[in-house]
Scaffold this motif. Structure first.
Motif, mmCIF file in Angstrom:
data_model
loop_
_atom_site.group_PDB
_atom_site.id
_atom_site.type_symbol
_atom_site.label_atom_id
_atom_site.label_comp_id
_atom_site.label_asym_id
_atom_site.label_seq_id
_atom_site.Cartn_x
_atom_site.Cartn_y
_atom_site.Cartn_z
ATOM 1 N N VAL A 1 28.734 -71.308 -21.273
ATOM 2 C CA VAL A 1 27.810 -70.221 -20.944
ATOM 3 C C VAL A 1 27.922 -69.108 -21.983
ATOM 4 O O VAL A 1 26.921 -68.622 -22.518
ATOM 5 C CB VAL A 1 28.102 -69.673 -19.528
ATOM 6 C CG1 VAL A 1 27.310 -68.412 -19.277
ATOM 7 C CG2 VAL A 1 27.765 -70.724 -18.495
ATOM 8 N N LEU B 1 23.136 -53.725 -30.058
ATOM 9 C CA LEU B 1 23.100 -54.685 -28.952
ATOM 10 C C LEU B 1 23.706 -56.012 -29.406
ATOM 11 O O LEU B 1 24.542 -56.608 -28.711
ATOM 12 C CB LEU B 1 21.648 -54.875 -28.513
ATOM 13 C CG LEU B 1 21.426 -55.888 -27.395
ATOM 14 C CD1 LEU B 1 22.087 -55.419 -26.125
ATOM 15 C CD2 LEU B 1 19.935 -56.111 -27.165
ATOM 16 N N MET C 1 25.069 -67.690 -24.560
ATOM 17 C CA MET C 1 24.683 -66.279 -24.595
ATOM 18 C C MET C 1 24.552 -65.797 -26.040
ATOM 19 O O MET C 1 23.892 -64.806 -26.314
ATOM 20 C CB MET C 1 25.731 -65.424 -23.897
ATOM 21 C CG MET C 1 25.883 -65.730 -22.429
ATOM 22 S SD MET C 1 24.679 -64.827 -21.507
ATOM 23 C CE MET C 1 25.142 -65.241 -19.850
ATOM 24 N N LEU D 1 21.242 -64.719 -28.166
ATOM 25 C CA LEU D 1 20.634 -63.395 -28.289
ATOM 26 C C LEU D 1 21.075 -62.662 -29.562
ATOM 27 O O LEU D 1 20.240 -62.312 -30.397
ATOM 28 C CB LEU D 1 20.945 -62.582 -27.032
ATOM 29 C CG LEU D 1 20.272 -61.229 -27.050
ATOM 30 C CD1 LEU D 1 18.933 -61.287 -26.357
ATOM 31 C CD2 LEU D 1 21.156 -60.200 -26.380
ATOM 32 N N TYR E 1 24.491 -72.017 -13.968
ATOM 33 C CA TYR E 1 25.285 -73.073 -14.602
ATOM 34 C C TYR E 1 26.744 -72.978 -14.158
ATOM 35 O O TYR E 1 27.373 -73.977 -13.822
ATOM 36 C CB TYR E 1 25.189 -72.943 -16.124
ATOM 37 C CG TYR E 1 25.871 -74.073 -16.853
ATOM 38 C CD1 TYR E 1 25.215 -75.263 -17.103
ATOM 39 C CD2 TYR E 1 27.189 -73.945 -17.280
ATOM 40 C CE1 TYR E 1 25.839 -76.302 -17.748
ATOM 41 C CE2 TYR E 1 27.825 -74.979 -17.936
ATOM 42 C CZ TYR E 1 27.139 -76.157 -18.162
ATOM 43 O OH TYR E 1 27.777 -77.180 -18.800
ATOM 44 N N GLY F 1 22.935 -68.595 -16.861
ATOM 45 C CA GLY F 1 24.381 -68.701 -17.044
ATOM 46 C C GLY F 1 25.093 -68.729 -15.704
ATOM 47 O O GLY F 1 25.992 -69.542 -15.483
ATOM 48 N N ALA G 1 19.207 -65.236 -19.647
ATOM 49 C CA ALA G 1 20.501 -65.785 -20.078
ATOM 50 C C ALA G 1 21.538 -65.577 -18.976
ATOM 51 O O ALA G 1 22.277 -66.495 -18.609
ATOM 52 C CB ALA G 1 20.957 -65.119 -21.367
ATOM 53 N N VAL G 2 21.574 -64.363 -18.417
ATOM 54 C CA VAL G 2 22.541 -64.081 -17.358
ATOM 55 C C VAL G 2 22.241 -64.928 -16.134
ATOM 56 O O VAL G 2 23.133 -65.518 -15.517
ATOM 57 C CB VAL G 2 22.515 -62.579 -17.005
ATOM 58 C CG1 VAL G 2 23.351 -62.315 -15.767
ATOM 59 C CG2 VAL G 2 23.004 -61.759 -18.183
ATOM 60 N N TRP H 1 27.091 -57.726 -27.796
ATOM 61 C CA TRP H 1 26.855 -59.014 -27.159
ATOM 62 C C TRP H 1 27.651 -60.109 -27.871
ATOM 63 O O TRP H 1 28.256 -60.982 -27.244
ATOM 64 C CB TRP H 1 25.357 -59.307 -27.170
ATOM 65 C CG TRP H 1 24.941 -60.335 -26.186
ATOM 66 C CD1 TRP H 1 25.039 -61.681 -26.345
ATOM 67 C CD2 TRP H 1 24.374 -60.124 -24.898
ATOM 68 N NE1 TRP H 1 24.569 -62.329 -25.239
ATOM 69 C CE2 TRP H 1 24.148 -61.406 -24.333
ATOM 70 C CE3 TRP H 1 24.023 -58.990 -24.165
ATOM 71 C CZ2 TRP H 1 23.592 -61.561 -23.064
ATOM 72 C CZ3 TRP H 1 23.479 -59.174 -22.907
ATOM 73 C CH2 TRP H 1 23.266 -60.430 -22.361
ATOM 74 N N PHE I 1 13.496 -59.107 -25.568
ATOM 75 C CA PHE I 1 14.950 -59.239 -25.511
ATOM 76 C C PHE I 1 15.491 -58.977 -24.117
ATOM 77 O O PHE I 1 16.437 -59.618 -23.676
ATOM 78 C CB PHE I 1 15.628 -58.335 -26.530
ATOM 79 C CG PHE I 1 15.646 -58.959 -27.876
ATOM 80 C CD1 PHE I 1 16.361 -60.126 -28.081
ATOM 81 C CD2 PHE I 1 14.928 -58.434 -28.922
ATOM 82 C CE1 PHE I 1 16.361 -60.747 -29.305
ATOM 83 C CE2 PHE I 1 14.924 -59.052 -30.156
ATOM 84 C CZ PHE I 1 15.644 -60.208 -30.343
ATOM 85 N N VAL J 1 14.994 -62.140 -22.394
ATOM 86 C CA VAL J 1 15.967 -63.148 -22.827
ATOM 87 C C VAL J 1 17.330 -62.872 -22.197
ATOM 88 O O VAL J 1 17.995 -63.774 -21.677
ATOM 89 C CB VAL J 1 16.083 -63.160 -24.367
ATOM 90 C CG1 VAL J 1 17.216 -64.086 -24.793
ATOM 91 C CG2 VAL J 1 14.786 -63.605 -24.994
ATOM 92 N N MET J 2 17.721 -61.590 -22.200
ATOM 93 C CA MET J 2 19.022 -61.230 -21.644
ATOM 94 C C MET J 2 19.100 -61.575 -20.163
ATOM 95 O O MET J 2 20.070 -62.182 -19.703
ATOM 96 C CB MET J 2 19.258 -59.723 -21.795
ATOM 97 C CG MET J 2 19.925 -59.344 -23.077
ATOM 98 S SD MET J 2 19.728 -57.599 -23.400
ATOM 99 C CE MET J 2 20.813 -56.878 -22.213
#
Lengths: 217, 483
Positions: free
Chosen positions: B277, B245, B281, B284, A60, A57, A53-54, B249, A46, A49-50
């Protein structure tokens, strides 16, 4: 399930009490996840993934926000900062074409040939290609009375345009007229127009052909 | 059974007794709106394939009928049901009675009066032009006052809790209690009170609509799912340590994701980009919540068939996952380029509102109504009819809207196809959807009849008294298959 068959769906029986649910889950929150092979895999996954993703993101956003410009509504718009790109040079000839289309074309026509008997031609005209002091004067204050262009006699009036056109617009329009349709006269600069305009300060009457012939010899 | 257990049961009965009338009033009104809204929705859908239907009366022209149906379902059924369930669960999990229930009646009166005037206003032609805010301005104050009372009750019930620990369901309920008034007042002020100009209006509107589903209805549904899985399976939520979390999130992303509804619209391009975006996200929390729910269910699917509440809850989980995945897909520019402005966009919201939220409320109601009234459900056949109709309806309408939506999107993108032909091509699917909406309506009627038998003082005389056994204590040992 503790339900008797005949009780099926009549009443739902609970399998855990409220406070025990809260207690057990509070314990679970405090508990570290089980370790397999020495590392808690899931939290690591995770975290990965986080972070990605950031990361993606942000990339993008950088590519599709167009500097958060409130006036840009298309993500394909140019992304460069204003000023970072060289402004494409536009020649006085091209600028003059716009002025001509907006102002002169109505009378002298797109092909510069005018309308026989009413509007004299600019294409091949000895006036249009004549001394710049004359053409500038025509556009600034207009023209009245008989005039011979390419052997044809015209007797009409052209309105004064000095009030609606700025110096550079007049210069560009004349530059265009003097180099389009096979015309080959020199370009006219805004400074030249400004100079003539200053000389004429006070005069409002349109020119006559005879008057003009005395100028710029 | 030791005396401790008995105390616990007695305490719960006290809580249920204190919650009984407020919850019944909210839930009863919710059901009436569900039927009315469903009927209006059916009528509006029939007009899509039979344009002449009801067209003679200006009150029932499509432009009024469709928003009236939508508002009746969202604010009438959805909000009332969420209030009923939220108040009850908050009291239960805070181990405290609902105090001064009389105020909640006042709130219920105001709220339902507001909705009635609002729906009437829409049908009479006074609707506004903003999606899900169509009710005329004069009801805003009524709704806000009513909501203020309800929200304050939820929050104070939480703050006078008698428990040491706070559970996931409470996070979501507590959060939702704040998010709705936040969304609603900002939307009202920015769109009506001191209207922002031009292009800002659809932005505010999209943000509100997205928030209403994502920060109100979905959290309430999640609260129900988090509660009922351990409650009925006797097994803790698996991977629960990840739930906080997911919560944070989910909230942060959803609040920013509204712009994704505006892909391709002439708004500053960074707004849809940010929405895209934020929406991405959501992968997750989606994965975490999926692990929480499916992990808990795994190995126990056998138990689901035997419990009506669990059946609905499983439906709700499926609805949540589907609507989230569709939301992700719709926030991809290339997909949105084809699917924007088709039935598929409606499907996303319908999945969140009906397949996820409404089914969770049905499941919850099958659990709490016998406890509040002390009666059991009188007709098992009607119970089964309700579940059957809902499950069938959810599956069929999902298929119907998805297929029709993608067909519509592809036809719209083909310049060779005249617009009229698209309408004709979809008529068959619209008819299909009307039939499905009818099926859902039948299920709701079945539920209402059972509700009257259990809750209405006169009609419930003949209904058998419910035997509720004292639930066992949940233990960590029940944790199995923890991955």
């Amino acid at each position: 399930m503790s339900q008797k068959p005949d009780n099926h769906f009549k009443v739902e029986q609970a399998a855990a009490s409220d406070d025990s649910i809260q207690q057990v889950h509070a314990q679970l929150l405090g508990q570290k996840p089980e370790k397999k092979d020495g590392y808690p895999m899931l939290p690591l996954v995770f975290l990965g993934v986080m972070c990605s993703a950031v990361f993606f993101g942000s990339i993008y956003m950088a590519h599709n926000s167009v500097r958060f410009d409130p006036l840009v509504v298309n993500e394909h718009a140019k992304r460069e900062k204003p000023g970072a790109v060289k402004v494409a040079a536009v020649s006085p000839h091209d600028l003059g074409k716009r002025v001509f289309k907006n102002t002169c074309m109505a009378c002298h026509q797109e092909n510069g040939l005018g309308v026989p008997g009413a509007f004299p031609p600019l294409a091949g005209s000895e006036w249009a290609q004549g001394p710049e002091d004359r053409v500038i004067r025509i556009v600034l204050l207009g023209l009245n009375g008989p005039i011979t262009v390419k052997g044809q006699e015209y007797n009409s009036a052209m309105a004064s345009l000095g009030g609606v056109l700025k110096d550079d617009q007049i210069a560009n329009a004349l530059t265009y007229v003097r180099s389009e349709w096979g015309n080959t006269a020199s370009a006219v600069t805004p400074e030249a127009v400004a100079k003539v305009r200053a000389e004429l300060a006070g005069r409002t009457a349109p020119w006559t052909a005879a008057e003009l012939l005395k100028i710029g010899n | 059974m030791n005396s401790n257990d008995q105390n616990a049961r007695a305490e719960q009965q006290e809580i249920d007794a204190s919650a009984k009338w407020p919850v019944l009033v909210f839930f009863g009104s919710a059901l009436l709106w569900l039927l009315l809204g469903g009927a209006l929705q059916l009528a509006a859908n029939i007009q899509l394939h039979t344009p002449g239907f009801l067209s003679g009366c200006e009150w029932f022209t499509h432009g009024r009928l469709a928003p009236a149906a939508q508002n009746a379902l969202i604010y009438g059924w959805g909000m009332n049901a969420a209030f009923a369930f939220g108040l009850w669960l908050m009291a239960r999990l805070s181990a405290t009675t609902l105090r001064h229930g009389g105020w909640l009646f006042v709130a219920a009166k105001f709220w339902n009066l507001g909705i009635t005037l609002g729906i009437g206003g829409i049908l009479a032609g006074y609707s506004t032009s903003f999606e899900l805010l169509e009710m005329p301005r004069y009801v805003t104050l009524l709704l806000l006052v009513a909501y203020a009372i309800i929200g304050v009750w939820v929050v104070t019930t939480f703050s006078i809790r008698n428990t040491e620990n706070v559970y996931a369901s409470q996070w979501y309920l507590f959060g939702a209690a704040f998010w709705f008034p936040w969304l609603y007042t900002i939307a009202q002020v920015m769109l009506f009170k001191a209207p922002v100009r031009g292009v800002l209006q659809p932005i505010v509107n999209a943000w509100y609509v997205h928030g209403l589903f994502g920060l109100w209805f979905v959290p309430v549904a999640l609260a129900a799912i988090y509660y009922f899985l351990p409650k009925l399976l006797g097994k803790p939520i698996s991977n629960y340590y990840l739930a906080p979390l997911a919560f944070w999130w989910l909230v942060a992303s959803t609040a920013l994701a509204g712009g994704s509804r505006l892909i391709g619209a002439p708004v500053p391009v960074w707004i849809p980009s940010l929405g895209i975006v934020a929406n991405m996200m959501l992968v997750l929390p989606l994965v975490i919540i999926g692990l929480n729910f499916l992990g808990t269910l795994s190995g126990r699917f056998g138990a689901v068939g035997g419990s009506l509440t669990l059946r609905f809850i499983v439906l709700s989980i499926a609805g949540f996952l589907l609507s989230s995945v569709l939301g992700l897909a719709l926030s991809m520019r290339s997909f949105a380029a084809i699917m924007q402005f088709t039935l598929l966009v409606g499907l996303r919201d319908w999945l969140a509102f009906y397949a996820c939220f409404s089914t969770a409320m049905f499941g919850a109601a099958y659990f709490f109504l016998p406890r509040l009234t002390g009666k059991e459900w009188r007709s098992t056949a009607l119970v089964k009819a309700h579940f059957g109709a809902t499950a069938l309806g959810v599956v069929l309408l999902t298929v119907g809207l998805a297929v029709a939506g993608s067909q519509q999107g592809h036809l719209l993108n083909d310049p060779a196809v005249p617009f009229g032909d698209i309408t004709k091509a979809l008529a068959g699917w619209h008819t299909f959807n009307s039939v499905v909406l009818g099926v859902l309506l039948v299920g709701h009627v079945a539920f209402l009849i059972n509700f009257i038998w259990i809750a209405c003082p006169i009609n419930s005389q003949g209904t058998a008294v419910a035997q509720i056994t004292n639930p066992p204590v949940l233990s960590l040992a029940a944790k199995e298959g923890h991955a």
